[in-house]
Design a protein around this motif. Structure first.
Motif, PDB file in Angstrom:
ATOM      1  N   LEU A   1      -5.178  51.413  -4.008  1.00  0.00           N
ATOM      2  CA  LEU A   1      -6.575  51.797  -3.864  1.00  0.00           C
ATOM      3  C   LEU A   1      -7.578  51.041  -4.930  1.00  0.00           C
ATOM      4  CD1 LEU A   1      -6.376  55.559  -3.081  1.00  0.00           C
ATOM      5  CD2 LEU A   1      -7.069  53.402  -1.479  1.00  0.00           C
ATOM      6  N   GLY A   2      -6.859  51.047  -5.957  1.00  0.00           N
ATOM      7  CA  GLY A   2      -7.727  50.258  -7.320  1.00  0.00           C
ATOM      8  C   GLY A   2      -7.761  48.807  -7.125  1.00  0.00           C
ATOM      9  N   MET A   3      -6.615  48.317  -6.469  1.00  0.00           N
ATOM     10  CA  MET A   3      -6.728  46.942  -6.412  1.00  0.00           C
ATOM     11  C   MET A   3      -7.729  46.437  -5.114  1.00  0.00           C
ATOM     12  SD  MET A   3      -2.900  45.389  -7.153  1.00  0.00           S
ATOM     13  CE  MET A   3      -2.139  45.637  -8.755  1.00  0.00           C
ATOM     14  N   GLY A   4      -7.615  47.204  -4.063  1.00  0.00           N
ATOM     15  CA  GLY A   4      -8.349  47.222  -2.940  1.00  0.00           C
ATOM     16  C   GLY A   4      -9.871  47.063  -3.332  1.00  0.00           C
ATOM     17  N   SER A   5     -10.062  48.189  -4.135  1.00  0.00           N
ATOM     18  CA  SER A   5     -11.537  48.346  -4.311  1.00  0.00           C
ATOM     19  C   SER A   5     -12.150  47.343  -5.035  1.00  0.00           C
ATOM     20  CB  SER A   5     -11.861  49.770  -5.233  1.00  0.00           C
ATOM     21  OG  SER A   5     -11.406  50.742  -4.416  1.00  0.00           O
ATOM     22  N   ALA A   6     -11.188  46.917  -6.121  1.00  0.00           N
ATOM     23  CA  ALA A   6     -11.618  45.678  -7.110  1.00  0.00           C
ATOM     24  C   ALA A   6     -12.038  44.459  -6.437  1.00  0.00           C
ATOM     25  CB  ALA A   6     -10.468  45.592  -8.208  1.00  0.00           C
ATOM     26  N   MET A   7     -10.804  44.053  -5.595  1.00  0.00           N
ATOM     27  CA  MET A   7     -11.111  42.980  -4.765  1.00  0.00           C
ATOM     28  C   MET A   7     -12.221  42.943  -3.612  1.00  0.00           C
ATOM     29  SD  MET A   7      -8.961  40.382  -5.683  1.00  0.00           S
ATOM     30  CE  MET A   7      -7.382  40.203  -6.445  1.00  0.00           C
ATOM     31  N   GLY A   8     -12.554  44.164  -3.123  1.00  0.00           N
ATOM     32  CA  GLY A   8     -13.386  44.399  -2.146  1.00  0.00           C
ATOM     33  C   GLY A   8     -14.840  44.061  -2.726  1.00  0.00           C
TER      34      GLY A   8
ATOM     35  N   MET B   1       2.001  56.297  -7.647  1.00  0.00           N
ATOM     36  CA  MET B   1       1.401  55.496  -8.264  1.00  0.00           C
ATOM     37  C   MET B   1       1.012  54.133  -7.482  1.00  0.00           C
ATOM     38  SD  MET B   1       0.865  56.982 -10.909  1.00  0.00           S
ATOM     39  CE  MET B   1       0.309  55.764 -12.094  1.00  0.00           C
ATOM     40  N   GLY B   2       1.659  53.519  -6.672  1.00  0.00           N
ATOM     41  CA  GLY B   2       1.690  52.506  -5.923  1.00  0.00           C
ATOM     42  C   GLY B   2       0.358  52.867  -5.003  1.00  0.00           C
ATOM     43  N   ILE B   3      -0.014  53.873  -4.505  1.00  0.00           N
ATOM     44  CA  ILE B   3      -1.052  54.229  -3.695  1.00  0.00           C
ATOM     45  C   ILE B   3      -2.314  54.220  -4.474  1.00  0.00           C
ATOM     46  CG2 ILE B   3      -2.313  56.159  -2.515  1.00  0.00           C
ATOM     47  CD1 ILE B   3       0.093  56.857  -1.296  1.00  0.00           C
ATOM     48  N   VAL B   4      -2.214  54.698  -5.951  1.00  0.00           N
ATOM     49  CA  VAL B   4      -3.343  54.663  -6.853  1.00  0.00           C
ATOM     50  C   VAL B   4      -3.492  53.218  -7.198  1.00  0.00           C
ATOM     51  CG1 VAL B   4      -3.976  55.303  -9.275  1.00  0.00           C
ATOM     52  CG2 VAL B   4      -2.994  56.911  -7.911  1.00  0.00           C
ATOM     53  N   MET B   5      -2.518  52.413  -7.228  1.00  0.00           N
ATOM     54  CA  MET B   5      -2.771  51.124  -7.787  1.00  0.00           C
ATOM     55  C   MET B   5      -3.398  50.295  -6.419  1.00  0.00           C
ATOM     56  SD  MET B   5       0.497  50.232 -10.054  1.00  0.00           S
ATOM     57  CE  MET B   5       0.019  48.504 -10.343  1.00  0.00           C
TER      58      MET B   5
ATOM     59  N   GLY C   1     -15.552  40.658  -3.269  1.00  0.00           N
ATOM     60  CA  GLY C   1     -15.774  39.891  -2.123  1.00  0.00           C
ATOM     61  C   GLY C   1     -14.562  39.319  -1.092  1.00  0.00           C
ATOM     62  N   ASP C   2     -13.457  39.790  -1.611  1.00  0.00           N
ATOM     63  CA  ASP C   2     -12.351  39.192  -0.849  1.00  0.00           C
ATOM     64  C   ASP C   2     -11.463  40.632  -0.545  1.00  0.00           C
ATOM     65  OD1 ASP C   2     -10.387  37.757   0.263  1.00  0.00           O
ATOM     66  OD2 ASP C   2      -9.787  36.753  -1.833  1.00  0.00           O
ATOM     67  N   VAL C   3     -12.045  41.212   0.656  1.00  0.00           N
ATOM     68  CA  VAL C   3     -11.285  42.265   1.110  1.00  0.00           C
ATOM     69  C   VAL C   3      -9.836  42.211   1.418  1.00  0.00           C
ATOM     70  CG1 VAL C   3     -11.005  44.439   2.762  1.00  0.00           C
ATOM     71  CG2 VAL C   3     -13.432  43.533   1.578  1.00  0.00           C
ATOM     72  N   GLY C   4      -9.351  40.999   2.302  1.00  0.00           N
ATOM     73  CA  GLY C   4      -8.206  40.733   2.365  1.00  0.00           C
ATOM     74  C   GLY C   4      -7.200  40.553   1.370  1.00  0.00           C
ATOM     75  N   MET C   5      -7.516  39.805   0.384  1.00  0.00           N
ATOM     76  CA  MET C   5      -6.861  39.603  -0.788  1.00  0.00           C
ATOM     77  C   MET C   5      -6.425  41.023  -1.358  1.00  0.00           C
ATOM     78  SD  MET C   5      -5.226  37.494  -2.358  1.00  0.00           S
ATOM     79  CE  MET C   5      -4.670  36.955  -4.056  1.00  0.00           C
ATOM     80  N   GLY C   6      -7.481  41.946  -1.348  1.00  0.00           N
ATOM     81  CA  GLY C   6      -7.219  43.121  -1.791  1.00  0.00           C
ATOM     82  C   GLY C   6      -6.303  44.145  -1.285  1.00  0.00           C
ATOM     83  N   VAL C   7      -6.413  43.870   0.269  1.00  0.00           N
ATOM     84  CA  VAL C   7      -5.403  44.534   0.861  1.00  0.00           C
ATOM     85  C   VAL C   7      -3.969  44.381   0.565  1.00  0.00           C
ATOM     86  CG1 VAL C   7      -4.704  45.305   3.368  1.00  0.00           C
ATOM     87  CG2 VAL C   7      -7.093  45.353   2.676  1.00  0.00           C
ATOM     88  N   GLY C   8      -3.888  42.718   0.886  1.00  0.00           N
ATOM     89  CA  GLY C   8      -2.639  42.208   0.717  1.00  0.00           C
ATOM     90  C   GLY C   8      -1.940  42.428  -0.968  1.00  0.00           C
ATOM     91  N   THR C   9      -2.712  42.436  -1.799  1.00  0.00           N
ATOM     92  CA  THR C   9      -2.124  42.819  -3.264  1.00  0.00           C
ATOM     93  C   THR C   9      -1.966  44.503  -3.244  1.00  0.00           C
ATOM     94  OG1 THR C   9      -3.761  41.199  -4.085  1.00  0.00           O
ATOM     95  CG2 THR C   9      -3.006  42.755  -5.680  1.00  0.00           C
ATOM     96  N   GLY C  10      -2.796  45.034  -2.629  1.00  0.00           N
ATOM     97  CA  GLY C  10      -2.436  46.625  -2.915  1.00  0.00           C
ATOM     98  C   GLY C  10      -1.210  46.981  -2.123  1.00  0.00           C
ATOM     99  N   ILE C  11      -0.944  46.409  -0.980  1.00  0.00           N
ATOM    100  CA  ILE C  11       0.516  46.817  -0.245  1.00  0.00           C
ATOM    101  C   ILE C  11       1.328  46.160  -1.058  1.00  0.00           C
ATOM    102  CG2 ILE C  11       1.775  46.012   1.860  1.00  0.00           C
ATOM    103  CD1 ILE C  11      -0.691  45.842   3.377  1.00  0.00           C
TER     104      ILE C  11
END
Length: 99
Positions: free
Chosen positions: A37-44, A31-35, A47-57
């Motif tokens: 990926l979803g958060m990373g995509s939304a943040m990407g 479920m964390g992987i799904v979340m 326009g803030d890919v770095g925030m998406g990666v951090g939030t996803g992790i």
């Protein structure tokens, strides 16, 4: 090959809780992987890919921890209730094959 019918008379509460925690970790990871990926995509897309990666992790780590905690607690409750119900309904019948 002998098939022996037996009845489970008692479940070890801690044993079931630990097993359920492991299942909860696996579920939380998935479920964390799904979340993540979803958060990373939304943040990407925002326009803030770095925030998406951090939030996803962070989501991945939190989901693993939550899965372990709730798996442990849920397993302990199920085993405890099973042990209480044995007096009323009896145990679970299992057929064992002995070689």
């Amino acid at each position: 090959m002998v098939i022996k019918e037996t009845v489970i008379k008692r479940l070890g509460v801690l044993s079931v809780a630990k097993f359920s925690a492991v299942i909860g970790v696996i579920y939380g990871f998935l479920m964390g992987i799904v979340m993540a990926l979803g958060m990373g995509s939304a943040m990407g897309l925002a326009g803030d890919v770095g925030m998406g990666v951090g939030t996803g992790i962070a989501a991945l780590i939190v989901m693993i921890i939550i899965g372990a905690i709730f798996g442990f607690i849920g397993g302990a409750i199920v085993a405890f209730v099973y042990n209480l119900a044995l007096g009323v309904i009896g145990g679970i019948e299992v057929d064992l094959e002995i070689d």
